[in-house]
Design an enzyme around this catalytic site. Structure first.
Site, PDB file in Angstrom:
ATOM      1  CB  CYS A   1       8.694   2.587  -3.870  1.00  0.00           C
ATOM      2  SG  CYS A   1       7.629   1.197  -3.610  1.00  0.00           S
TER       3      CYS A   1
ATOM      4  CB  CYS B   1       4.634   9.346  -7.385  1.00  0.00           C
ATOM      5  SG  CYS B   1       2.973   8.924  -6.827  1.00  0.00           S
TER       6      CYS B   1
ATOM      7  CD  GLU C   1      13.712   2.603  -7.983  1.00  0.00           C
ATOM      8  OE1 GLU C   1      13.606   1.700  -7.143  1.00  0.00           O
ATOM      9  OE2 GLU C   1      14.367   3.641  -7.790  1.00  0.00           O
TER      10      GLU C   1
HETATM   11  N1  SAH Z   1       0.908   4.226  -6.086  1.00  0.00           N
HETATM   12  C1  SAH Z   1       0.571   2.845  -5.913  1.00  0.00           C
HETATM   13  C2  SAH Z   1       1.665   1.872  -6.288  1.00  0.00           C
HETATM   14  C3  SAH Z   1       3.075   2.167  -5.907  1.00  0.00           C
HETATM   15  S1  SAH Z   1       3.593   1.911  -4.263  1.00  0.00           S
HETATM   16  C4  SAH Z   1       0.068   2.609  -4.519  1.00  0.00           C
HETATM   17  O1  SAH Z   1       0.060   3.525  -3.708  1.00  0.00           O
HETATM   18  O2  SAH Z   1      -0.370   1.503  -4.234  1.00  0.00           O
HETATM   19  C5  SAH Z   1       3.500   0.170  -3.939  1.00  0.00           C
HETATM   20  C6  SAH Z   1       3.239  -0.149  -2.466  1.00  0.00           C
HETATM   21  O3  SAH Z   1       4.406   0.087  -1.658  1.00  0.00           O
HETATM   22  C7  SAH Z   1       2.129   0.711  -1.865  1.00  0.00           C
HETATM   23  O4  SAH Z   1       1.329  -0.075  -1.012  1.00  0.00           O
HETATM   24  C8  SAH Z   1       2.942   1.730  -1.070  1.00  0.00           C
HETATM   25  O5  SAH Z   1       2.159   2.347  -0.109  1.00  0.00           O
HETATM   26  C9  SAH Z   1       4.051   0.868  -0.530  1.00  0.00           C
HETATM   27  N2  SAH Z   1       5.239   1.594  -0.074  1.00  0.00           N
HETATM   28  C10 SAH Z   1       5.835   2.674  -0.599  1.00  0.00           C
HETATM   29  N3  SAH Z   1       6.920   3.034   0.099  1.00  0.00           N
HETATM   30  C11 SAH Z   1       7.038   2.140   1.102  1.00  0.00           C
HETATM   31  C12 SAH Z   1       7.949   1.971   2.180  1.00  0.00           C
HETATM   32  N4  SAH Z   1       8.983   2.810   2.357  1.00  0.00           N
HETATM   33  N5  SAH Z   1       7.746   0.934   3.010  1.00  0.00           N
HETATM   34  C13 SAH Z   1       6.705   0.066   2.836  1.00  0.00           C
HETATM   35  N6  SAH Z   1       5.816   0.180   1.847  1.00  0.00           N
HETATM   36  C14 SAH Z   1       5.967   1.208   0.996  1.00  0.00           C
END
Ligand code: SAH
Length: 343
Positions: free
Chosen positions: A333, A112, A92
């Site tokens: 995400c 992931c 996505e």
């Molecule tokens: N793996 C990388 C990039 C992908 S996630 C990372 O960890 O940064 C992108 C951002 O969204 C990250 O800061 C992650 O922690 C956050 N994220 C993922 N799921 C989330 C959710 N349900 N609510 C808020 N932030 C979330």
């Protein structure tokens, strides 16, 4: 597997075609078809001979994405795309319109393996890495579908970009190359959960991109509860790596901090976060957690979020609260892909 022609740099493509007796300008024409005119296959490359197109068609693999679902937010026009890859896997990507231009959030992996507790992308583990071409394709497909230029790219979709390091780097170089879309490196952000050795390696590449660190907690104990990667690297080691990155590149780091009600949103957390961000001049991006149904995390109250932000601002920290773009369209995400797979 045949080699993937859209993951070749112009230099590599020139060498490949030279080996079949083609002049350098042919490679340049073909590169332009792939990375500027965004051709979906060789047959569109009408200024190249039919023989060359057929030869390449049988020798190389040409990746392309198929949009299988598009959701548009009625609130802010954000569009979320679910794309099918050549092997049937899904990724996505999100398109957002801001005052300063259009931004695309891309995925770097199918699934992931980092296991962050609040994140939907990691629930089924890692399926595979995306190729440089498949990261580029997300931007190319969206450019074609919207008919508008993309000016900012954030690698914040599904996957841990630094867990797919070589392909990520190739992708960034090709995306910002003057022979391709030529997006400014300053308009590219890579978000990581904090793989320390890779952050240090990235610092040495001397890119002008923005590195965002998903911090989410200010003590090792709490961070370990939210993010398994914290068992490998302490906050102290992370801060050292951030300092190194800043020193090597001159680029300030962004801290991402997902606010989870009752977990990491107290005044004390804000104070500690300020103390971590201040010496490095970091920008802090607060993200109200987007609850996923598989977990029971809740968002902090609006008043708590404001108080948290005020506390940081009193310490002269530059803070933004992430606008919840596309709240009505499976914003978090990995949610869209999961919802599609499970229906
Ligand atoms: N793996 C990388 C990039 C992908 S996630 C990372 O960890 O940064 C992108 C951002 O969204 C990250 O800061 C992650 O922690 C956050 N994220 C993922 N799921 C989330 C959710 N349900 N609510 C808020 N932030 C979330």
């Amino acid at each position: 597997m045949e080699s993937d022609i859209k993951s070749l740099s112009l230099e590599e493509l020139t060498q490949e075609l030279a080996a079949c007796g083609e002049k350098a300008f042919r490679a340049k024409q073909m590169y332009e078809w792939m990375h500027v005119k965004l051709a979906r296959d060789f047959s569109e490359m009408t200024n190249l001979s039919k023989e060359l197109r057929e030869q390449c068609g049988s020798r190389y693999r040409y990746t392309a994405l198929e949009a299988v679902r598009v959701q548009e937010s009625k609130i802010d026009g954000t569009k979320k795309y679910l794309f099918k890859l050549s092997d049937g896997n899904m990724v996505e990507s999100v398109w957002m319109r801001y005052r300063h231009g259009n931004s695309v959030c891309i995925s770097s992996q199918v699934g992931c393996r980092m296991g962050c507790r609040f994140c939907a992308s990691t629930l089924d583990g890692l399926e595979r890495n995306l190729l440089p071409s498949e990261m580029l394709d997300q931007i190319y497909a969206i450019t074609k579908l919207t008919g508008e230029r993309v000016s900012n790219v954030v690698v914040m979709g599904t996957g841990e970009p630094l867990d797919n390091y070589e392909n990520l780097l190739k992708f960034i170089r090709m995306l910002t190359d003057e022979n391709g879309l030529h997006i400014s490196q300053r308009n590219v952000t890579v978000s990581t959960c904090g793989i320390v050795p890779r952050m240090r390696q990235l610092a040495k590449e001397r890119l002008q991109i923005t590195l965002a660190l998903s911090l989410h907690a200010v003590t090792d104990e709490k961070r370990r509860q939210l993010m398994p990667i914290a068992n490998q690297y302490s906050i102290g080691e992370l801060m050292e790596a951030c300092r190194y990155y800043f020193e090597e590149t001159g680029r300030r780091i962004t801290f991402e901090y997902s606010l989870v009600g009752g977990v990491n949103d107290t005044d004390k957390d804000a104070e500690r976060l300020g103390a971590l961000a201040a010496p490095l001049g970091c920008h802090v991006n607060l993200i109200p957690v987007n609850p996923i149904k598989e977990r029971d995390f809740v968002q902090s109250e609006a008043a708590r979020i404001r108080a948290f932000k005020d506390k940081l601002e009193k310490k002269q920290i530059n803070v933004t609260i992430r606008r919840e773009m596309g709240r009505d369209i499976d914003g978090a995400c990995g949610q869209l892909r999961r919802n599609y797979k499970n229906t």
